[in-house]
Motif scaffolding. Structure first.
Motif, PDB file in Angstrom:
ATOM      1  N   UNK A  83     -19.599  48.163 -25.160  1.00  0.00           N
ATOM      2  CA  UNK A  83     -19.048  48.711 -23.917  1.00  0.00           C
ATOM      3  C   UNK A  83     -19.598  50.104 -23.644  1.00  0.00           C
ATOM      4  N   UNK A  84     -19.652  50.943 -24.671  1.00  0.00           N
ATOM      5  CA  UNK A  84     -20.131  52.314 -24.490  1.00  0.00           C
ATOM      6  C   UNK A  84     -21.601  52.337 -24.078  1.00  0.00           C
ATOM      7  N   UNK A  85     -22.420  51.536 -24.763  1.00  0.00           N
ATOM      8  CA  UNK A  85     -23.847  51.517 -24.438  1.00  0.00           C
ATOM      9  C   UNK A  85     -24.116  50.934 -23.055  1.00  0.00           C
ATOM     10  N   UNK A  86     -23.377  49.885 -22.671  1.00  0.00           N
ATOM     11  CA  UNK A  86     -23.601  49.319 -21.345  1.00  0.00           C
ATOM     12  C   UNK A  86     -23.243  50.334 -20.273  1.00  0.00           C
ATOM     13  N   UNK A  87     -22.172  51.079 -20.487  1.00  0.00           N
ATOM     14  CA  UNK A  87     -21.803  52.139 -19.547  1.00  0.00           C
ATOM     15  C   UNK A  87     -22.884  53.209 -19.508  1.00  0.00           C
ATOM     16  N   UNK A 116     -27.423  44.588 -25.767  1.00  0.00           N
ATOM     17  CA  UNK A 116     -26.395  44.917 -24.782  1.00  0.00           C
ATOM     18  C   UNK A 116     -26.943  44.781 -23.363  1.00  0.00           C
ATOM     19  N   UNK A 117     -28.171  45.175 -23.151  1.00  0.00           N
ATOM     20  CA  UNK A 117     -28.791  44.992 -21.826  1.00  0.00           C
ATOM     21  C   UNK A 117     -28.821  43.500 -21.483  1.00  0.00           C
ATOM     22  N   UNK A 118     -29.141  42.679 -22.484  1.00  0.00           N
ATOM     23  CA  UNK A 118     -29.260  41.229 -22.284  1.00  0.00           C
ATOM     24  C   UNK A 118     -27.985  40.493 -22.671  1.00  0.00           C
ATOM     25  N   UNK A 125     -24.978  39.161 -29.870  1.00  0.00           N
ATOM     26  CA  UNK A 125     -23.615  39.639 -29.644  1.00  0.00           C
ATOM     27  C   UNK A 125     -22.618  38.509 -29.855  1.00  0.00           C
ATOM     28  N   UNK A 126     -21.519  38.822 -30.534  1.00  0.00           N
ATOM     29  CA  UNK A 126     -20.437  37.840 -30.637  1.00  0.00           C
ATOM     30  C   UNK A 126     -19.649  37.852 -29.320  1.00  0.00           C
ATOM     31  N   UNK A 127     -18.665  36.981 -29.230  1.00  0.00           N
ATOM     32  CA  UNK A 127     -17.913  36.830 -27.978  1.00  0.00           C
ATOM     33  C   UNK A 127     -17.235  38.129 -27.550  1.00  0.00           C
ATOM     34  N   UNK A 128     -16.615  38.840 -28.495  1.00  0.00           N
ATOM     35  CA  UNK A 128     -15.927  40.089 -28.139  1.00  0.00           C
ATOM     36  C   UNK A 128     -16.904  41.151 -27.649  1.00  0.00           C
ATOM     37  N   UNK A 129     -18.032  41.307 -28.316  1.00  0.00           N
ATOM     38  CA  UNK A 129     -19.026  42.306 -27.896  1.00  0.00           C
ATOM     39  C   UNK A 129     -19.620  41.928 -26.547  1.00  0.00           C
ATOM     40  N   UNK A 130     -19.892  40.647 -26.353  1.00  0.00           N
ATOM     41  CA  UNK A 130     -20.431  40.186 -25.065  1.00  0.00           C
ATOM     42  C   UNK A 130     -19.436  40.476 -23.936  1.00  0.00           C
ATOM     43  N   UNK A 131     -18.164  40.173 -24.164  1.00  0.00           N
ATOM     44  CA  UNK A 131     -17.137  40.463 -23.158  1.00  0.00           C
ATOM     45  C   UNK A 131     -17.006  41.960 -22.910  1.00  0.00           C
ATOM     46  N   UNK A 133     -19.386  44.216 -23.142  1.00  0.00           N
ATOM     47  CA  UNK A 133     -20.534  44.615 -22.319  1.00  0.00           C
ATOM     48  C   UNK A 133     -20.353  44.144 -20.875  1.00  0.00           C
ATOM     49  N   UNK A 134     -19.868  42.914 -20.714  1.00  0.00           N
ATOM     50  CA  UNK A 134     -19.615  42.392 -19.368  1.00  0.00           C
ATOM     51  C   UNK A 134     -18.552  43.227 -18.657  1.00  0.00           C
ATOM     52  N   UNK A 135     -17.472  43.522 -19.360  1.00  0.00           N
ATOM     53  CA  UNK A 135     -16.398  44.313 -18.757  1.00  0.00           C
ATOM     54  C   UNK A 135     -16.913  45.688 -18.352  1.00  0.00           C
ATOM     55  N   UNK A 136     -17.692  46.317 -19.215  1.00  0.00           N
ATOM     56  CA  UNK A 136     -18.260  47.631 -18.891  1.00  0.00           C
ATOM     57  C   UNK A 136     -19.101  47.565 -17.620  1.00  0.00           C
ATOM     58  N   UNK A 137     -19.936  46.554 -17.532  1.00  0.00           N
ATOM     59  CA  UNK A 137     -20.800  46.415 -16.361  1.00  0.00           C
ATOM     60  C   UNK A 137     -19.987  46.174 -15.096  1.00  0.00           C
ATOM     61  N   UNK A 138     -19.046  45.267 -15.190  1.00  0.00           N
ATOM     62  CA  UNK A 138     -18.244  44.953 -14.007  1.00  0.00           C
ATOM     63  C   UNK A 138     -17.310  46.099 -13.640  1.00  0.00           C
ATOM     64  N   UNK A 139     -16.774  46.796 -14.625  1.00  0.00           N
ATOM     65  CA  UNK A 139     -15.915  47.962 -14.396  1.00  0.00           C
ATOM     66  C   UNK A 139     -16.698  49.025 -13.621  1.00  0.00           C
ATOM     67  N   UNK A 140     -17.956  49.232 -13.998  1.00  0.00           N
ATOM     68  CA  UNK A 140     -18.780  50.268 -13.374  1.00  0.00           C
ATOM     69  C   UNK A 140     -19.358  49.844 -12.025  1.00  0.00           C
ATOM     70  N   UNK A 141     -19.699  48.569 -11.891  1.00  0.00           N
ATOM     71  CA  UNK A 141     -20.446  48.140 -10.716  1.00  0.00           C
ATOM     72  C   UNK A 141     -19.693  47.210  -9.763  1.00  0.00           C
ATOM     73  N   UNK A 142     -18.650  46.529 -10.245  1.00  0.00           N
ATOM     74  CA  UNK A 142     -17.981  45.536  -9.413  1.00  0.00           C
ATOM     75  C   UNK A 142     -16.518  45.376  -9.827  1.00  0.00           C
ATOM     76  N   UNK A 143     -15.796  46.473  -9.900  1.00  0.00           N
ATOM     77  CA  UNK A 143     -14.411  46.399 -10.366  1.00  0.00           C
ATOM     78  C   UNK A 143     -13.524  45.553  -9.443  1.00  0.00           C
ATOM     79  N   UNK A 144     -13.893  45.434  -8.186  1.00  0.00           N
ATOM     80  CA  UNK A 144     -13.124  44.576  -7.282  1.00  0.00           C
ATOM     81  C   UNK A 144     -13.368  43.095  -7.578  1.00  0.00           C
ATOM     82  N   UNK A 145     -14.434  42.791  -8.290  1.00  0.00           N
ATOM     83  CA  UNK A 145     -14.778  41.412  -8.599  1.00  0.00           C
ATOM     84  C   UNK A 145     -14.211  40.905  -9.917  1.00  0.00           C
TER      85      UNK A 145
END
Length: 194
Positions: A83-87, A116-118, A125-131, A133-145
């Protein structure tokens, strides 16, 4: 390292024992940085050097919040760093991208940042790490989505308390990583060899 429109600023040479926020706080407090000593370098860098006095109410509170996400985390290293690196990648904060958090004497492996980029396709990445990273990306770029489907997947892997904690971490990293990048602080503090 040059600030936009200005000349050289101080580089810290000993960041390995500090969290990124501690290093930035030391820049603000260090009266010997070139920004505060030269009449030829007015404006932003002098304001940064005087930040504790300029934002005496919110500055210390913000620093405590930023530090607490590192000191008091209950998250595992891999999801924390994903999450930190994706942010950091989204923010463009150079220092934050180079930094690796250490927990219990461990850091993530070399190449973790590329995984993390991929996050969508990597097997690293395991499921928790993948989620995370996804949450970080969506939180930063598409929180309404952030829809029901996403929250169903998150709640299958994370407790409510972990989701709140991760959300607070993301808020901290998003805000302070962007502040560091916008004010040029991410290039003023570099890790050795960068």
């Amino acid at each position: 390292v040059a600030w936009p429109g200005h000349t050289q600023v101080h580089k810290r040479s000993d960041p390995q024992d500090h969290h990124p926020v501690e290093i930035d706080a030391k820049i603000y407090q260090d009266r010997n940085i070139e920004a505060g000593k030269s009449e030829a370098q007015p404006g932003l860098r002098q304001a940064v050097a005087r930040a504790p006095e300029m934002v005496a109410g919110s500055g210390p509170a913000a620093a405590v919040f930023a530090q607490k996400v590192y000191e008091d985390t209950t998250l595992g290293l891999r999801e924390f760093e994903a999450a930190r690196l994706r942010t950091a990648q989204i923010n463009g904060c150079i220092f934050c991208q180079d930094w690796r958090t250490e927990m219990d004497g461990q850091k993530v492996e070399d190449g973790f940042d590329a995984a993390v980029i991929d996050w969508r396709t990597t097997d690293a990445l395991d499921t928790r790490a993948r989620l995370a990273a996804e949450y970080a990306e969506r939180y930063a770029l598409d929180h309404h989505g952030l829809d029901d489907e996403f929250w169903t997947r998150m709640k299958a892997e994370y407790s409510d308390a972990e989701i709140v904690e991760l959300s607070m971490c993301l808020g901290s990293w998003l805000a302070f990583g962007r502040l560091n990048h916008v004010l040029g602080l991410d290039s003023a503090c570099v890790l050795p060899g960068h």
